[in-house]
Scaffold this active site. Structure first.
Site, PDB file in Angstrom:
ATOM      1  CG  HIS A 142      -8.017   7.053   4.817  1.00  0.00           C
ATOM      2  ND1 HIS A 142      -7.183   7.635   4.739  1.00  0.00           N
ATOM      3  CD2 HIS A 142      -6.454   6.575   4.834  1.00  0.00           C
ATOM      4  CE1 HIS A 142      -6.255   8.190   4.783  1.00  0.00           C
ATOM      5  NE2 HIS A 142      -5.730   6.258   4.928  1.00  0.00           N
ATOM      6  CG  HIS A 195      -1.744   1.531   1.551  1.00  0.00           C
ATOM      7  ND1 HIS A 195      -2.826   0.726   1.257  1.00  0.00           N
ATOM      8  CD2 HIS A 195      -1.335   2.746   2.018  1.00  0.00           C
ATOM      9  CE1 HIS A 195      -3.819   1.949   1.548  1.00  0.00           C
ATOM     10  NE2 HIS A 195      -2.921   2.559   1.435  1.00  0.00           N
ATOM     11  CD  GLU A 196       1.460   3.496   4.087  1.00  0.00           C
ATOM     12  OE1 GLU A 196       1.630   4.287   3.181  1.00  0.00           O
ATOM     13  OE2 GLU A 196       1.202   3.423   4.320  1.00  0.00           O
ATOM     14  CG  HIS A 233       0.310   6.654  -1.533  1.00  0.00           C
ATOM     15  ND1 HIS A 233      -0.867   6.877  -1.833  1.00  0.00           N
ATOM     16  CD2 HIS A 233      -0.819   6.051   0.395  1.00  0.00           C
ATOM     17  CE1 HIS A 233      -1.907   6.492  -0.365  1.00  0.00           C
ATOM     18  NE2 HIS A 233      -1.518   5.946   0.400  1.00  0.00           N
ATOM     19  CG  ASP A 281     -10.470  10.172   5.397  1.00  0.00           C
ATOM     20  OD1 ASP A 281      -9.941   9.464   4.756  1.00  0.00           O
ATOM     21  OD2 ASP A 281      -9.589  11.348   6.310  1.00  0.00           O
ATOM     22  CE1 TYR A 320      -3.947   9.535   0.041  1.00  0.00           C
ATOM     23  CE2 TYR A 320      -3.819  11.677   1.539  1.00  0.00           C
ATOM     24  CZ  TYR A 320      -4.097  10.325   0.724  1.00  0.00           C
ATOM     25  OH  TYR A 320      -4.371   9.469   2.634  1.00  0.00           O
ATOM     26  CD  GLU A 334      -4.891   6.363   1.105  1.00  0.00           C
ATOM     27  OE1 GLU A 334      -5.533   5.106   1.910  1.00  0.00           O
ATOM     28  OE2 GLU A 334      -4.056   6.513   1.498  1.00  0.00           O
TER      29      GLU A 334
END
Length: 515
Positions: free
Chosen positions: A417, A329-330, A333, A415, A344, A353
């Site tokens: 997410h 996931h990271e 990005h 948000d 974002y 996301e």
């Protein structure tokens, strides 16, 4: 110095299954149209392609009919097997950066223009580049074009700390004439996942003196550092005397490092073997990882400014957020930042996301690790809520109590997410289809907003379509409607127009109310 591959002790039990980094399938390459497949470029080939594209930037600007004050700055180049070249540009106007002015040209082998994917359809022009208001300290003058009519503006980066301890790099865009805030977004991109569940794994380490470093020279020189509770700087590179790392317990400082280092390695291999991509930025260079951030920090985050992943130790410093899907996931990005640079915030932030969730999940499946099998659940083992439930569900995102299952006009107000929900749901439907089923022992039951039945095409094809759309057609301002267009173009490129893959993409988007 020499590179070694040694087993790292992660499991606390006697029954240990040794799992190496798996090669994984090629990602349905046998079903793709060969001409539309992107050619893998070495680091030197990519540099040459970038230089060539920049040398032709002026003629390209004329070809696509940009104004006399506009110039193009090359950021990425993708070459297809049929000779088509996709070049991603940032734009300037009278020497000023144009935020939201990015575009991708698609040029056929014969030099003719196939099309242009633009972040904005507006003509870039402002009455004057002389600002009525003075700039705040540290601000830069820009042209803001991502929303509304292009305007002269200032971009200011406000640094600080978010409520949960995550560092903040908030970008604020203000009108240079009125001082009105036009847009704002957070540059630190956060996510959560599992930890300490990958069993015994192989690590890329490097011999140094009488010991070893957590430096993976076989994967771009990826380093893993110990922040030791700090919140700034790089920290200390992990070293070890015998090249046997960690013991599976959070009380051992190396354990979190092993998970992070392994996750970075599997993600690198997934990019290379499935996506034919040479590292996050496509240049063969690795990011780096930092573990033990802060005190009981329950999160993990990616930062473009350091080109690095950072992981907290979780509640009570007992559950580091360093598992496989978190690493995927990271790092993803960073992949998004190197390609479409999805803003974002609002719908583009949700797609940002979701892209990380999609790739993180795909990395987990790719690893084929029996200690952490692939699933469509995000953060299923960290137990942040204390009741054993995941953070997010891809088959029915609303089960987390906050995410949207389908698109609506209000999705962009959530948000990021939670506005990611529709895209996660789309990817699940495209991969597996609607209805009830069990995959790797996990039960799913995915509905559609229009009560239609969607037949999946398999995760291998779905990930190829999403990556092609991200790297070739999406831009910084892409919203859900734009993502639909981009993935339909990608499906056409890879599998042909009018085929079952194209039809499945259209059906999956309709199933989440994007038409």
């Amino acid at each position: 110095m020499r590179t070694t591959l040694r087993a790292a002790a992660l499991a606390a039990t006697a029954a240990i299954v040794v799992v190496g980094v798996q090669a994984g399938p090629a990602g349905a390459a046998q079903d793709r149209q060969s001409g539309a497949t992107a050619l893998p470029l070495s680091a030197s080939q990519r540099v040459s392609a970038l230089k060539e594209a920049q040398a032709q930037a002026a003629s390209t600007a004329t070809k696509i009919k940009l104004g006399s004050k506009e110039k193009l700055v090359v950021r990425d180049v993708i070459k297809d097997a049929d000779g088509t070249v996709h070049t991603r540009y940032e734009r300037t106007y009278d020497g000023l950066p144009v935020l939201g002015g990015d575009l991708v040209t698609h040029i056929r082998k014969d030099g003719s223009l196939k099309g242009v994917s633009k972040a904005t359809a507006a003509d870039i022009a402002v009455p004057s580049t002389t600002a009525a208001l003075a700039a705040k300290s540290g601000a830069r003058k820009v042209i803001w074009a991502a929303t509304g009519k292009p305007a002269l503006a200032y971009e200011n980066v406000v640094e600080g700390v978010q409520h949960d301890g995550t560092p903040s790099e908030r970008h604020v865009i203000t009108d240079a004439a009125s001082g009105k805030e036009l847009y704002a977004y957070e540059a630190i991109e956060t996510g959560s996942g599992t930890s300490q569940y990958s069993g015994t794994v192989n690590l890329g380490t490097t011999a140094s003196g009488s010991g070893y470093n957590l430096t993976d020279s076989g994967r771009g020189g990826h380093n893993t550092y110990d922040l030791n509770g700090g919140t700034a700087g790089t920290g200390t590179l992990f070293t070890d005397a015998d090249d046997i790392w960690g013991n599976g317990l959070a009380t051992n400082r190396q354990t979190a490092a092993v998970d992070a280092h392994y996750g970075a390695a599997v993600t690198w291999d997934f990019y290379k073997n499935v996506l034919s991509r040479n590292g996050i930025a496509g240049d063969g260079k690795a990011a780096y990882s930092r573990v033990h951030y802060g005190n009981a920090y329950v999160n993990a985050f990616w930062s473009d400014s350091c080109f690095c992943m950072t992981y907290g130790d979780g509640s009570g410093n007992l559950k580091p957020l360093t598992a496989l899907d978190v690493a995927g996931h990271e790092m993803s990005h960073g992949l998004t930042a190197a390609t479409a640079r999805l803003n974002y915030s609002r719908e583009s932030g949700g797609l940002n996301e979701a892209t990380s969730d999609i790739f993180g999940t795909s990395v987990e499946f790719y690893a084929d690790n029996s200690s952490d099998v692939g699933d469509y659940l995000i953060g299923e083992k960290i137990d942040i809520r204390g009741n054993g439930t995941p953070l997010r569900y891809m088959d029915k995102p609303s089960k987390d109590g906050a995410s949207a299952d389908s698109w609506s006009k209000t999705v962009g107000k959530l948000d990021v997410h939670y506005s990611s929900g529709p895209a996660n749901h789309f990817f699940y439907l495209l991969s597996e289809g609607s209805g009830a089923k069990t995959i790797n022992g996990v039960s799913y039951n995915s509905p559609t907003s229009n009560n239609s039945t969607v037949t999946g095409i398999g995760r291998d094809k779905a990930i190829q379509i999403w990556y092609r759309a991200l790297s070739t057609y999406m831009t910084s301002t892409t919203d859900y409607a734009g993502a639909r267009t981009a993935t339909l173009k990608a499906a056409t490129d890879l599998y042909g127009a009018g085929g079952p893959e194209y039809a499945a993409v259209a059906a999956a988007w309709s199933g989440i109310n994007v038409k």
